[in-house]
Scaffold this active site. Structure first.
Site, PDB file in Angstrom:
ATOM      1  N   HIS A 307     -40.490 -34.430 -54.085  1.00 19.66           N
ATOM      2  CA  HIS A 307     -41.328 -35.534 -53.633  1.00 19.66           C
ATOM      3  C   HIS A 307     -42.785 -35.115 -53.755  1.00 19.66           C
ATOM      4  O   HIS A 307     -43.114 -33.959 -53.494  1.00 19.66           O
ATOM      5  CB  HIS A 307     -41.004 -35.894 -52.171  1.00 19.66           C
ATOM      6  CG  HIS A 307     -41.526 -37.232 -51.798  1.00 19.66           C
ATOM      7  ND1 HIS A 307     -42.832 -37.425 -51.404  1.00 19.66           N
ATOM      8  CD2 HIS A 307     -40.943 -38.448 -51.808  1.00 19.66           C
ATOM      9  CE1 HIS A 307     -43.009 -38.711 -51.167  1.00 19.66           C
ATOM     10  NE2 HIS A 307     -41.885 -39.348 -51.411  1.00 19.66           N
ATOM     11  N   ASP A 364     -34.177 -41.273 -51.868  1.00 23.86           N
ATOM     12  CA  ASP A 364     -33.456 -41.986 -52.928  1.00 23.86           C
ATOM     13  C   ASP A 364     -32.130 -41.340 -53.273  1.00 23.86           C
ATOM     14  O   ASP A 364     -31.237 -41.998 -53.802  1.00 23.86           O
ATOM     15  CB  ASP A 364     -34.326 -42.070 -54.185  1.00 23.86           C
ATOM     16  CG  ASP A 364     -35.475 -43.008 -53.970  1.00 23.86           C
ATOM     17  OD1 ASP A 364     -35.263 -44.027 -53.320  1.00 23.86           O
ATOM     18  OD2 ASP A 364     -36.585 -42.703 -54.431  1.00 23.86           O
TER      19      ASP A 364
HETATM   20  N1  ACO Z   1     -35.775 -31.378 -60.961  1.00 28.57           N
HETATM   21  C1  ACO Z   1     -36.164 -30.207 -61.508  1.00 28.57           C
HETATM   22  N2  ACO Z   1     -37.396 -29.689 -61.377  1.00 28.57           N
HETATM   23  C2  ACO Z   1     -38.296 -30.397 -60.694  1.00 28.57           C
HETATM   24  C3  ACO Z   1     -37.968 -31.637 -60.079  1.00 28.57           C
HETATM   25  C4  ACO Z   1     -36.647 -32.124 -60.241  1.00 28.57           C
HETATM   26  N3  ACO Z   1     -36.282 -33.276 -59.687  1.00 28.57           N
HETATM   27  N4  ACO Z   1     -39.057 -32.121 -59.438  1.00 28.57           N
HETATM   28  C5  ACO Z   1     -40.030 -31.237 -59.628  1.00 28.57           C
HETATM   29  N5  ACO Z   1     -39.583 -30.191 -60.380  1.00 28.57           N
HETATM   30  C6  ACO Z   1     -40.337 -28.978 -60.729  1.00 28.57           C
HETATM   31  C7  ACO Z   1     -41.335 -29.248 -61.851  1.00 28.57           C
HETATM   32  O1  ACO Z   1     -40.756 -29.006 -63.116  1.00 28.57           O
HETATM   33  C8  ACO Z   1     -42.436 -28.279 -61.511  1.00 28.57           C
HETATM   34  O2  ACO Z   1     -42.020 -26.975 -61.885  1.00 28.57           O
HETATM   35  P1  ACO Z   1     -43.112 -25.900 -62.374  1.00 28.57           P
HETATM   36  O3  ACO Z   1     -44.016 -25.682 -61.206  1.00 28.57           O
HETATM   37  O4  ACO Z   1     -42.293 -24.708 -62.738  1.00 28.57           O
HETATM   38  O5  ACO Z   1     -43.809 -26.522 -63.561  1.00 28.57           O
HETATM   39  C9  ACO Z   1     -42.481 -28.288 -59.975  1.00 28.57           C
HETATM   40  O6  ACO Z   1     -41.129 -28.631 -59.583  1.00 28.57           O
HETATM   41  C10 ACO Z   1     -43.458 -29.304 -59.384  1.00 28.57           C
HETATM   42  O7  ACO Z   1     -43.178 -30.570 -59.954  1.00 28.57           O
HETATM   43  P2  ACO Z   1     -44.255 -31.738 -60.155  1.00 28.57           P
HETATM   44  O8  ACO Z   1     -43.730 -32.706 -61.184  1.00 28.57           O
HETATM   45  O9  ACO Z   1     -45.602 -31.150 -60.386  1.00 28.57           O
HETATM   46  O10 ACO Z   1     -44.255 -32.419 -58.738  1.00 28.57           O
HETATM   47  P3  ACO Z   1     -44.868 -33.810 -58.412  1.00 28.57           P
HETATM   48  O11 ACO Z   1     -45.257 -33.776 -56.984  1.00 28.57           O
HETATM   49  O12 ACO Z   1     -45.892 -34.233 -59.401  1.00 28.57           O
HETATM   50  O13 ACO Z   1     -43.599 -34.821 -58.636  1.00 28.57           O
HETATM   51  C11 ACO Z   1     -41.683 -36.136 -58.315  1.00 28.57           C
HETATM   52  C12 ACO Z   1     -42.840 -35.361 -57.654  1.00 28.57           C
HETATM   53  C13 ACO Z   1     -42.222 -37.135 -59.352  1.00 28.57           C
HETATM   54  C14 ACO Z   1     -40.955 -36.944 -57.238  1.00 28.57           C
HETATM   55  C15 ACO Z   1     -40.715 -35.109 -58.978  1.00 28.57           C
HETATM   56  O14 ACO Z   1     -40.229 -34.195 -58.033  1.00 28.57           O
HETATM   57  C16 ACO Z   1     -39.554 -35.793 -59.720  1.00 28.57           C
HETATM   58  O15 ACO Z   1     -39.697 -36.169 -60.896  1.00 28.57           O
HETATM   59  N6  ACO Z   1     -38.387 -35.975 -59.014  1.00 28.57           N
HETATM   60  C17 ACO Z   1     -37.265 -36.678 -59.602  1.00 28.57           C
HETATM   61  C18 ACO Z   1     -37.489 -38.176 -59.519  1.00 28.57           C
HETATM   62  C19 ACO Z   1     -37.349 -38.696 -58.102  1.00 28.57           C
HETATM   63  O16 ACO Z   1     -36.403 -38.385 -57.376  1.00 28.57           O
HETATM   64  N7  ACO Z   1     -38.295 -39.582 -57.703  1.00 28.57           N
HETATM   65  C20 ACO Z   1     -38.282 -40.219 -56.384  1.00 28.57           C
HETATM   66  C21 ACO Z   1     -39.464 -39.886 -55.603  1.00 28.57           C
HETATM   67  S1  ACO Z   1     -39.315 -40.481 -53.965  1.00 28.57           S
HETATM   68  C22 ACO Z   1     -39.784 -42.086 -53.988  1.00 28.57           C
HETATM   69  O17 ACO Z   1     -40.400 -42.616 -54.886  1.00 28.57           O
HETATM   70  C23 ACO Z   1     -39.408 -42.824 -52.803  1.00 28.57           C
END
Ligand code: ACO
Length: 428
Positions: A307, A364
């Protein structure tokens, strides 16, 4: 004494006030930045460090896992309030008295019919159309049938638009689903509560009387409350920014629905179940998918994990996990997809990659599981999220209008070509 931030550029110092919120959050007020520095701006893609407004609606602390609407904790609201009370609380700032709630409910019910001509618009969509696209279009189309809703300069007119959309949105959402399932449209029953009526409009069979199921409706009510607001997320920021041009409430909401559709936002609940289905079809090997999620050369992400704001745990996920267990238990549901979900969560919660990056199951992850157990089709999951988020969008839009916020118009740093003379087509 108020705090000051000092910025130094090329030896010149500039001072900016620091504003403090009621929960000891600090923000550097850079309203005067461009003016005083001769055009220097800030750059913050994704707005990870940028506050777009001051708001009195929702407080969340991602590190501590706190979420409160108007000061009330999400845990207490999910347990003790119903969705309509939460709508009132978010939009008007206080929990309603019995009389206020009765009037609010009555006003919404008075507006619960949708113009018959709206059905022609719905009819024009192919059955295969994604419900979020249909819902966004129908919400926008409502303006044509309620032209007064764009004139929202007075609180009274705003109230009219608010009760109209709270009344008609569930009808549109239910109709969108019924059309996909080739079911005759249902007009609901004003003797039912808001959430029961929504459930009836979605699921009532044309040749059977509707029998409300308390477990199902309580679970739905809770889910809607958990999704009701989440401060300046992508769709809410969209609603505020569209509304900042003085576009009406319905137009702003239509844009917010489109923003919510994306799989990185509200679309995640649908993506979770699709991912679980794909894992099942591939033999149910969760370890393989955990490895894929960790592989930087693989675009696969574990949907429903992580998140932007919650870096400890998502308080909504805690409540909903318990609720999912209760609902599944009471309805006696056994589903291999749900077993895969449990397996994934168990492994990921112990895996160093996820632990180090603070990636926990988000709301979610579990909401998709409950929706599936309640018989809601996968492509309707994000619509359910939109139904829950509606009061939050309305509250944020109303706050933006009442605070007379300026039009939202971010800056940029231009990185394109410098001036070049036009080349005629024969010279290119
Ligand atoms: N699976 C695997 N790796 C992940 C995931 C995931 N779901 N989410 C984040 N990471 C990793 C990234 O690759 C990154 O790794 P790194 O530091 O080695 O490069 C690190 O964790 C940080 O990730 P970011 O994308 O920078 O985090 P950000 O805060 O921008 O993104 C987000 C948050 C978009 C929710 C992300 O975690 C994601 O894509 N999750 C899956 C989609 C999801 O469940 N969305 C629902 C959000 S809740 C809502 O809208 C109510």
């Amino acid at each position: 004494m108020s705090k000051i931030a000092t910025l130094e550029i090329d030896g010149n110092k500039y001072e900016f006030p620091i504003i403090e919120g009621t929960e000891n959050e600090f923000g550097i007020d850079i309203k005067a930045l461009r003016g005083s520095t001769g055009g220097v701006t800030t750059i913050d893609p994704g707005y990870k460090n940028t506050g777009s407004c001051e708001s009195a609606i929702t407080f969340l602390d991602g590190e501590k896992g706190i979420l409160r609407y108007r000061g009330y904790s999400i845990e207490e609201l999910a347990e003790k309030a119903d969705f309509l009370e939460v709508c009132y609380l978010l939009i008007f700032g206080e929990l309603p008295t019995a009389e206020q709630l009765e009037k609010f409910d009555k006003d919404i019910k008075e507006e619960s019919h949708v113009d018959e001509d709206m059905k022609k618009i719905l009819d024009g969509f192919p059955k295969s159309a994604h419900p979020m696209g249909v819902l966004s279009s129908l919400t926008s189309a409502l303006i044509a049938f309620n032209p007064g809703s764009v004139d929202v300069d007075s609180e009274e007119e705003m109230y009219g638009a608010i009760v109209k959309i709270l009344a008609k949105f569930p009808v549109l959402a239910a109709w969108t689903m019924r059309k996909r399932k080739s079911l005759p449209l249902d007009y609901g029953d004003n003797s039912l509560g808001y959430v029961e009526n929504l459930h009836k409009m979605m699921f009532a069979r044309p040749n059977q009387s509707y029998v409300a199921d308390k477990i199902v409706n309580d679970a739905l009510d809770k889910l809607l409350i958990l999704h009701a607001d989440h401060e300046q997320n992508c769709s809410t920021s969209t609603v505020r920014i569209v509304g900042s041009s003085h576009a009406g409430l319905f137009a702003s909401l239509s844009a917010g629905i489109s923003a919510l559709w994306g799989p990185l936002h509200g679309g995640a609940n649908q993506a979770v179940i699709e991912m679980l289905e794909a894992i099942k079809a591939d033999g149910g090997d969760t370890a393989k998918y955990i490895a894929k999620a960790k592989d930087k050369n693989d675009p696969f992400r574990l949907m429903g994990f992580g998140h932007r704001v919650y870096k400890n745990f998502d308080p909504r996920a805690k409540i909903i996990k318990k609720s999912a267990e209760e609902v599944l238990g009471s309805l006696g549901i056994e589903d291999p997809v749900l077993d895969i979900a449990k397996g994934l969560a168990e492994v990921a919660l112990k895996d160093e990659y996820f632990v180090k990056r603070k990636l926990y199951p988000n709301v979610d992850f579990y909401s998709g599981i409950i929706y599936r157990a309640l018989g809601i089709p996968t492509e309707m999951f994000t619509v359910m999220f939109a139904l829950g988020r509606l009061p939050g969008w309305i509250a944020q839009w109303r706050e933006m209008r009442l605070r007379k916020e300026p039009i939202g118009r971010p800056r940029q740093i231009y990185i394109g070509e410098n001036y070049r003379a036009f080349k005629s087509i024969s010279e290119r």
